[in-house]
Design an enzyme around this catalytic site. Structure first.
Site, mmCIF file in Angstrom:
data_model
loop_
_atom_site.group_PDB
_atom_site.id
_atom_site.type_symbol
_atom_site.label_atom_id
_atom_site.label_comp_id
_atom_site.label_asym_id
_atom_site.label_seq_id
_atom_site.Cartn_x
_atom_site.Cartn_y
_atom_site.Cartn_z
ATOM 1 N N HIS A 14 0.874 -1.202 0.000
ATOM 2 C CA HIS A 14 0.000 0.000 0.000
ATOM 3 C C HIS A 14 0.897 1.233 0.000
ATOM 4 O O HIS A 14 1.528 1.554 1.010
ATOM 5 C CB HIS A 14 -0.897 0.007 1.243
ATOM 6 C CG HIS A 14 -1.824 1.182 1.300
ATOM 7 N ND1 HIS A 14 -3.158 1.056 1.625
ATOM 8 C CD2 HIS A 14 -1.633 2.504 1.094
ATOM 9 C CE1 HIS A 14 -3.729 2.244 1.600
ATOM 10 N NE2 HIS A 14 -2.819 3.147 1.285
ATOM 11 N N HIS A 16 1.514 5.413 -1.668
ATOM 12 C CA HIS A 16 1.118 6.590 -2.463
ATOM 13 C C HIS A 16 2.365 7.158 -3.129
ATOM 14 O O HIS A 16 3.286 7.602 -2.441
ATOM 15 C CB HIS A 16 0.486 7.661 -1.559
ATOM 16 C CG HIS A 16 -0.777 7.191 -0.927
ATOM 17 N ND1 HIS A 16 -2.013 7.383 -1.504
ATOM 18 C CD2 HIS A 16 -1.003 6.495 0.221
ATOM 19 C CE1 HIS A 16 -2.951 6.837 -0.738
ATOM 20 N NE2 HIS A 16 -2.357 6.291 0.314
ATOM 21 N N LYS A 100 -9.406 -0.434 -5.611
ATOM 22 C CA LYS A 100 -9.397 0.230 -4.311
ATOM 23 C C LYS A 100 -10.762 0.836 -4.016
ATOM 24 O O LYS A 100 -11.306 1.584 -4.826
ATOM 25 C CB LYS A 100 -8.333 1.341 -4.330
ATOM 26 C CG LYS A 100 -8.316 2.209 -3.088
ATOM 27 C CD LYS A 100 -7.764 1.466 -1.893
ATOM 28 C CE LYS A 100 -7.951 2.275 -0.624
ATOM 29 N NZ LYS A 100 -6.726 2.572 0.061
ATOM 30 N N HIS A 137 -10.351 0.885 2.093
ATOM 31 C CA HIS A 137 -10.134 1.900 3.146
ATOM 32 C C HIS A 137 -11.326 1.771 4.082
ATOM 33 O O HIS A 137 -12.426 2.208 3.769
ATOM 34 C CB HIS A 137 -10.046 3.310 2.547
ATOM 35 C CG HIS A 137 -9.774 4.345 3.596
ATOM 36 N ND1 HIS A 137 -8.578 5.017 3.683
ATOM 37 C CD2 HIS A 137 -10.523 4.791 4.632
ATOM 38 C CE1 HIS A 137 -8.605 5.838 4.726
ATOM 39 N NE2 HIS A 137 -9.779 5.723 5.307
ATOM 40 N N HIS A 175 -4.358 -0.763 6.077
ATOM 41 C CA HIS A 175 -3.916 0.024 7.234
ATOM 42 C C HIS A 175 -4.837 -0.112 8.442
ATOM 43 O O HIS A 175 -5.412 0.865 8.904
ATOM 44 C CB HIS A 175 -3.709 1.498 6.870
ATOM 45 C CG HIS A 175 -4.777 2.111 5.993
ATOM 46 N ND1 HIS A 175 -6.107 2.059 6.283
ATOM 47 C CD2 HIS A 175 -4.668 2.806 4.835
ATOM 48 C CE1 HIS A 175 -6.781 2.691 5.334
ATOM 49 N NE2 HIS A 175 -5.932 3.148 4.446
ATOM 50 N N ASP A 248 1.527 2.616 3.497
ATOM 51 C CA ASP A 248 0.681 3.812 3.342
ATOM 52 C C ASP A 248 1.540 5.076 3.402
ATOM 53 O O ASP A 248 1.083 6.122 3.864
ATOM 54 C CB ASP A 248 -0.426 3.855 4.403
ATOM 55 C CG ASP A 248 -1.559 4.802 4.015
ATOM 56 O OD1 ASP A 248 -1.606 5.240 2.853
ATOM 57 O OD2 ASP A 248 -2.387 5.101 4.890
HETATM 58 O O1 DOR Z 1 -3.213 9.313 5.812
HETATM 59 C C1 DOR Z 1 -3.623 9.043 4.697
HETATM 60 N N1 DOR Z 1 -3.114 9.630 3.601
HETATM 61 N N2 DOR Z 1 -4.613 8.165 4.579
HETATM 62 C C2 DOR Z 1 -5.198 7.922 3.407
HETATM 63 O O2 DOR Z 1 -6.094 7.117 3.358
HETATM 64 C C3 DOR Z 1 -4.815 8.677 2.198
HETATM 65 C C4 DOR Z 1 -3.447 9.162 2.300
HETATM 66 C C5 DOR Z 1 -3.100 10.191 1.254
HETATM 67 O O3 DOR Z 1 -3.393 9.980 0.081
HETATM 68 O O4 DOR Z 1 -2.510 11.204 1.607
HETATM 69 ZN ZN ZN Z 2 -3.321 5.121 1.730
#
Ligand code: DOR
Ligand code: ZN
Length: 353
Positions: A14, A16, A100, A137, A175, A248
């Site tokens: 997971h 970003h 997702k 999520h 998460h 995450d």
């Molecule tokens: O803390 C987070 N940041 N939780 C999420 O679900 C999304 C993520 C983000 O894209 O910044």
């Molecule tokens: Zn995330």
């Protein structure tokens, strides 16, 4: 005491990566240590169709510095308009690994998420048929539900009904942050796994709020009470194959975090493996680190374990830069609040200076 640990190269289930300048800056932080990552689709606009995923995948590959070996595993952002056949074709071709599910409004860039779960029934049924995992999520968004209860309420009101209505649907609870999440996974031995982040093994809600507000510890789902953190540590370090690493890691530039309405996300890509080695060592569970970071995830996703390795070495305290510079501004690296003595040995066999 163990001071050297060789593992199959880990994966992050997971992550970003964002786009543009931030993508270019953060990608090497992950690719340095991880072979593959499940890449989140919450861009603006989100990655909704196979065509979007293909274009985003290409931008990631183009941003990868020469000599780095990394495979992005793409996801599609589920909307009420998602076409089951587009999803199935993207999966069959190998372009997309998972879908997702963001409940609308749950977190960063989730406005296009799902409001009416009946509207995605066709997609979920098709995914169950073809064995394609749904990454969830797991937080409800109703205004009357306290933010610290949103995960537990989601399990009861949304996740369990979806799973009962869609036999065979493979679900990753992403998460997880609560005892309720851990127990729900443990009570179900088929088709259900969960990722756990690095930061939720380290911080509880006091770390965010006591002694002044710490925006760099704010993420979603928000860290909970200490008893929940301890349950997550037990789950992650206990060797149970249903739990695996999904960092995450979610970069936001400092002005966006240190604001009257700061963004959610902890950026942990840079020092995650050092922190995890510390956590597993403290739990007398270094032998289980390999399962958590390198084996349980591929097993759930039906993918081979990586055939290359990394070596972690224990030595003098390692320092990481406090911030990663990007052309959009600095991104603060997660501070675990304790010295790190484990680090990944560089490919030349030397410890990086
Ligand atoms: O803390 C987070 N940041 N939780 C999420 O679900 C999304 C993520 C983000 O894209 O910044
Ligand atoms: Zn995330």
């Amino acid at each position: 005491m163990k001071n050297r640990l060789t593992l199959p190269r880990p994966d992050d289930w997971h992550l970003h990566l964002r786009d543009g300048a931030v993508l270019r800056a953060v990608l090497p932080e992950t690719a340095r240590h991880f072979a593959r990552a499940i890449v989140m689709p919450n861009l603006v606009p989100p990655v909704v169709t196979a065509q979007d995923a293909s274009a985003y995948r290409q931008r990631i590959v183009d941003a990868l510095p020469d000599g780095m070996d990394f495979t992005p595993l793409m996801t599609l952002y589920l909307t009420e308009e998602t076409d089951p056949e587009d999803v199935a074709a993207a999966h069959a071709s190998g372009l997309v690994t998972a879908v997702k599910l963001y409940p609308a409004g749950a977190t960063t860039n989730s406005a296009s998420g799902v409001r009416d779960f009946d509207k995605v029934r066709g997609v979920l049924d098709r995914m169950a048929e073809i064995g394609m995992p749904l990454c969830v999520h797991g937080e409800v968004t109703e205004a009357d539900i306290d933010i610290f209860d949103r995960e537990a309420v989601f399990i009861e009101r949304v996740l369990d009904p979806i799973r009962r209505a869609t036999p065979g649907l493979r679900v990753v609870m992403e998460h997880i942050t609560t005892i309720d999440g851990v127990e729900y996974v443990k009570a179900n031995d088929r088709d259900l796994g969960a990722t756990i982040t690095t930061h939720h093994l380290v911080i509880n809600r006091n770390d965010i709020l006591v002694g002044g507000i710490k925006p760099h510890y704010y993420c979603l789902p928000v860290a909970k009470r200490e008893e929940h953190r301890l349950a997550l540590r037990a789950a992650a370090t206990g060797g149970d194959a249903r739990f695996f690493l999904g960092t995450d890691s979610a970069p936001h530039t400092d002005p966006n975090k240190e604001s009257a309405c700061g963004c959610a996300g902890c950026f942990t890509a840079t020092n995650t493996l050092s922190i995890l080695a510390h956590v597993f060592e403290n739990e007398n569970a270094l032998d289980h680190l390999e399962g958590f970071v390198s084996r349980h995830g591929p097993a759930f996703y039906g993918l081979p374990v990586n055939d290359t390795t990394i070596t972690l070495i224990r030595g003098t305290p390692v320092s990481y830069p406090e911030k990663l510079q990007t052309d959009d501004g600095p991104v603060t690296v997660f501070d675990p609040g304790f010295p790190l003595v484990w680090q990944v040995e560089s490919p030349t066999g030397k410890s990086p200076s």
